[in-house]
Design an enzyme around this catalytic site. Structure first.
Site, PDB file in Angstrom:
ATOM      1  N   HIS A  74       0.186   2.899  -1.474  1.00  0.00           N
ATOM      2  CA  HIS A  74      -1.150   2.416  -2.083  1.00  0.00           C
ATOM      3  C   HIS A  74      -0.742   2.117  -3.326  1.00  0.00           C
ATOM      4  O   HIS A  74      -1.690   2.189  -4.435  1.00  0.00           O
ATOM      5  CB  HIS A  74      -2.021   3.833  -2.285  1.00  0.00           C
ATOM      6  CG  HIS A  74      -2.435   4.309  -0.822  1.00  0.00           C
ATOM      7  ND1 HIS A  74      -3.532   3.332  -0.058  1.00  0.00           N
ATOM      8  CD2 HIS A  74      -1.735   5.063  -0.026  1.00  0.00           C
ATOM      9  CE1 HIS A  74      -3.497   4.375   0.977  1.00  0.00           C
ATOM     10  NE2 HIS A  74      -2.634   5.224   1.473  1.00  0.00           N
ATOM     11  N   ASN A 147      -8.836   6.517   4.029  1.00  0.00           N
ATOM     12  CA  ASN A 147      -8.479   5.117   4.649  1.00  0.00           C
ATOM     13  C   ASN A 147      -9.709   4.396   5.363  1.00  0.00           C
ATOM     14  O   ASN A 147     -10.735   5.174   5.524  1.00  0.00           O
ATOM     15  CB  ASN A 147      -7.425   5.089   5.599  1.00  0.00           C
ATOM     16  CG  ASN A 147      -5.950   5.244   4.829  1.00  0.00           C
ATOM     17  OD1 ASN A 147      -5.813   5.297   3.829  1.00  0.00           O
ATOM     18  ND2 ASN A 147      -5.009   5.809   5.747  1.00  0.00           N
TER      19      ASN A 147
END
Length: 709
Positions: A74, A147
């Site tokens: 990320h 997510n």
């Protein structure tokens, strides 16, 4: 370029070298041999992970500290501030103030991200997108770290370093960047069948969203909600975008990466700056404690979702992002999301992936943000008062006064004192545990094919075509045929027709059998090597909510409309169309042969948003040509305008033209398809709006495959 498919001798020599190496047994950093690196140590098959698991701690600690200071995963992200508002109290499920007080406006900070690539990678990689929300509640900070896909690749945190190592650039050559289309990833996937569900989502349109504002978010794990009576309910968290769930095509994603690698980041920033505030509704799926075992899958398995057709999503609130960060580094880069940040009324379950994340995320921030005081960085500070006996350490930014830093004490008047449960203190759900200490996984985690098959069955025809194309592209990048064949066999267990389509694209046959992957739930010492059973359960024929074809198609708000103009374009037609588009919330962009200003046929100056040589059709959602004889003659002289039209048509977007604009259309491939239901020649703006709201005319796919652009 070497081709391992043909150079089998080289492969055999390499494999023999590995076999001849001494001490190839897996060990700890201290040389202790390991017989299971797939499962963490738990209190029973479905019990909580134990702190004494030194193998888990060594593996994850080493993994967490591999990169400084960029996030290991990320790394590339974009964020914004906003507020969350509760529609209705759910005090029957949770005592958390954020879920009971409808008068609150809870501040939030949300970070969206891609997973695999570095900070400098493209926004349009085929990848999972992070969707992390920090709620600054009055009872403390709650981080919902999720997510844009409702499941994860693995079931146990012990496998997380392996997963990420496999998808990251291959360590011998640092290739590829921000892509999963390579041998190490599919080698791992083809031997770890629990990954197949998240993997097929990755092959779907969900992996290439139109924008952050048009994608769903999920908490992934099953959590608990605890009410003021101490009663527990299982819960799954969902974020539903008010604009619907929309994606780009893979061809567009590739071209957008070259035209504007900051496409998603810019889209979010520009929308907020323009006052088009992104909104999501928060939904929950509630499962009573007594229904824990009523499903054909395990609620604690993070590779499984609960179909909304089985447990509907209850919408309880709305989140609005209304302010961009003022300093990207200080806020977006330094924000720290931890799944372990919860508040009274919310609690964990024994999901083995979640249990590992509780340790891993905090450990990662220690190296990334300089020490244990990262919670004092402004973006991470709670709005609830923080009082404790933790002192000193790197990056200590508070001057904490007083003689005592321990409990209990009398010199400090007993402060800070303990709170009572009735005063809002956090208390963990009392769950009875009576089990053996064991390193394994529950048998209820063993079905790896039923939900990928359900997902694929539930997709529309065009979505299924996209999945087949994605697998063909991804596996076509793999250089080892044995990996391709293993994947084809596994895909066939999901859906035979899908496997045959992919095999045809690869020029291979689906193998009748393979050396089946060993079930990851057992260690090397198991008496029976249990193979993953290919037989699928069908508890639903289809789950329509899994298909983007069933999302919202009622708005063109914030859709980008490219308007092709040149000197002398028709102001009458332009105003008639754009008045309606802007009223519906669309964003108008003038594309001309040059930058600066352009003059219409009423001698008015208009600011040009982009010269044709500096932009691409893939950056827009629809196309309009207002006409004007002189303007159209100028546009016809620039070949890229024709390419712009062809590409818009190829990507199944809506096109509208007025009067002489048809002459420009006649220079393109569209001249043969004027009866297309998303091509409008001298039609009303309202017709164009309806087609834009549908996002794409996917019926066009059968005729545009061979259109060169």
């Amino acid at each position: 370029m070497e081709n391992p498919k043909k150079d089998s001798k080289k492969i055999n020599d390499l494999e023999q070298n590995y076999k001849n190496q001494e001490n190839t047994t897996l060990t700890t950093n201290q040389g202790v041999k390991i017989n299971d690196t797939n499962n963490s140590l738990k209190a029973g098959e479905r019990g909580s992970t134990l702190l004494e698991d030194f193998l888990l701690r060594e593996k994850i600690t080493s993994f967490d500290h591999e990169r400084i200071p960029e996030r290991i995963v990320h790394a590339r992200g974009s964020a914004a501030h906003g507020v969350f508002e509760l529609y209705e109290s759910i005090e029957q499920y949770s005592k958390a103030g954020i879920f009971t007080d409808v008068n609150r406006k809870t501040p939030v900070f949300v970070r969206f991200s891609t997973v695999a690539g570095s900070k400098g990678s493209t926004d349009l990689a085929r990848d999972v997108r992070g969707f992390a929300v920090k709620f600054y509640t009055e009872e403390g900070t709650w981080d919902l770290v999720g997510n844009n896909m409702p499941i994860f690749f693995i079931q146990d945190a012990m496998k997380f370093p392996d997963l990420v190592h496999s998808v990251k650039p291959e360590p011998n050559k640092e290739i590829p960047q921000a892509a999963s289309a390579h041998d190490t990833f599919y080698d791992f996937v083809s031997r770890t069948t629990e990954t197949l569900h998240n993997q097929i989502w990755l092959m779907s349109d969900r992996a290439i969203p139109r924008s952050f504002r048009m994608m769903e978010g999920f908490g992934i794990h099953t959590f608990r909600l605890i009410n003021d009576k101490g009663e527990s309910h299982f819960v799954k968290f969902h974020w539903k975008p008010k604009l619907g769930v929309h994606s780009v095509t893979w061809d567009e994603a590739v071209k957008i990466s070259g035209a504007d690698s900051d496409f998603h980041r810019r889209d979010l920033w520009d929308a907020i700056e323009a006052g088009h505030y992104p909104e999501w509704e928060l939904g929950i799926q509630i499962v009573p404690q007594e229904d824990e075992f009523k499903f054909d899958f395990d609620l604690l398995d993070p590779t499984k979702l609960i179909p909304e057709e089985m447990v509907p999503v209850k919408i309880i609130g709305k989140m609005t992002l209304n302010r961009n960060p003022e300093n990207f580094f200080a806020e977006t880069e330094q924000v720290a999301f931890l799944p372990g940040h919860i508040v009274p009324g919310i609690d964990f379950t024994n999901d083995p992936l979640l249990q590992g994340r509780l340790f891993s995320y905090r450990d990662t921030q220690l190296s990334r943000l300089g020490g244990p005081n990262f919670h004092q960085i402004p973006i991470n500070r709670p709005i609830a008062p923080a009082n404790n006996n933790q002192r000193d350490g790197m990056m200590q930014m508070d001057i904490v006064k007083g003689q005592t830093a321990y409990f209990p004490n009398s010199l400090g008047g007993g402060c800070p004192h303990l709170a009572k449960i009735a005063e809002g203190a956090f208390d963990s759900y009392e769950e009875r545990i009576d089990a053996k200490k064991i390193r394994t996984r529950s048998e209820s985690f063993n079905d790896h094919f039923s939900q990928p098959a359900l997902f694929y069955r539930s997709l529309s025809q065009y979505e299924q075509e996209h999945v087949a194309e994605a697998y063909t592209f991804e596996l076509g990048k793999c250089m080892h045929s044995e990996i391709q064949e293993r994947m084809l066999w596994l895909i066939a267990q999901i859906d035979e027709d899908l496997a045959n389509k992919v095999a045809k694209g690869l020029g291979l046959e689906v193998p009748k059998s393979i050396e089946q992957p060993i079930n990851q739930a057992i260690g090397a010492d198991a008496d029976i090597q249990k193979q993953q059973p290919p037989k699928k359960k069908i508890y639903l024929d289809k789950a329509p909510t899994l298909s983007q074809a069933n999302t919202k198609f009622d708005s063109i708000a914030t859709r980008q409309v490219a308007v092709l103009v040149a000197k002398g374009f028709s102001m009458k037609n332009f105003k008639k169309m754009t008045d309606v588009l802007e009223q519906e919330g669309a964003v108008i962009k003038l594309i001309a042969p040059h930058g600066g200003k352009v003059i219409c046929d009423e001698n008015m100056e208009h600011k040009v948003d982009a010269a044709i040589m500096t932009t691409e059709s893939v950056l827009f959602d629809a196309l309009y040509i207002p006409g004007g004889k002189k303007a159209v003659e100028s546009l016809k002289k620039e070949s890229k305008f024709i390419k712009f039209i062809n590409e818009t048509f190829k990507h199944c977007k809506a096109i509208a033209v007025d009067n002489e604009g048809e002459d420009l259309i006649n220079e393109s491939f569209v001249k043969d398809y004027k009866d297309d239901k998303a091509v409008f020649i001298n039609k009303t703006p309202e017709d164009f709006v309806k087609a834009m709201a549908k996002h794409r005319n996917w019926d066009r796919r059968t005729i545009v495959k061979n259109i060169p652009v």
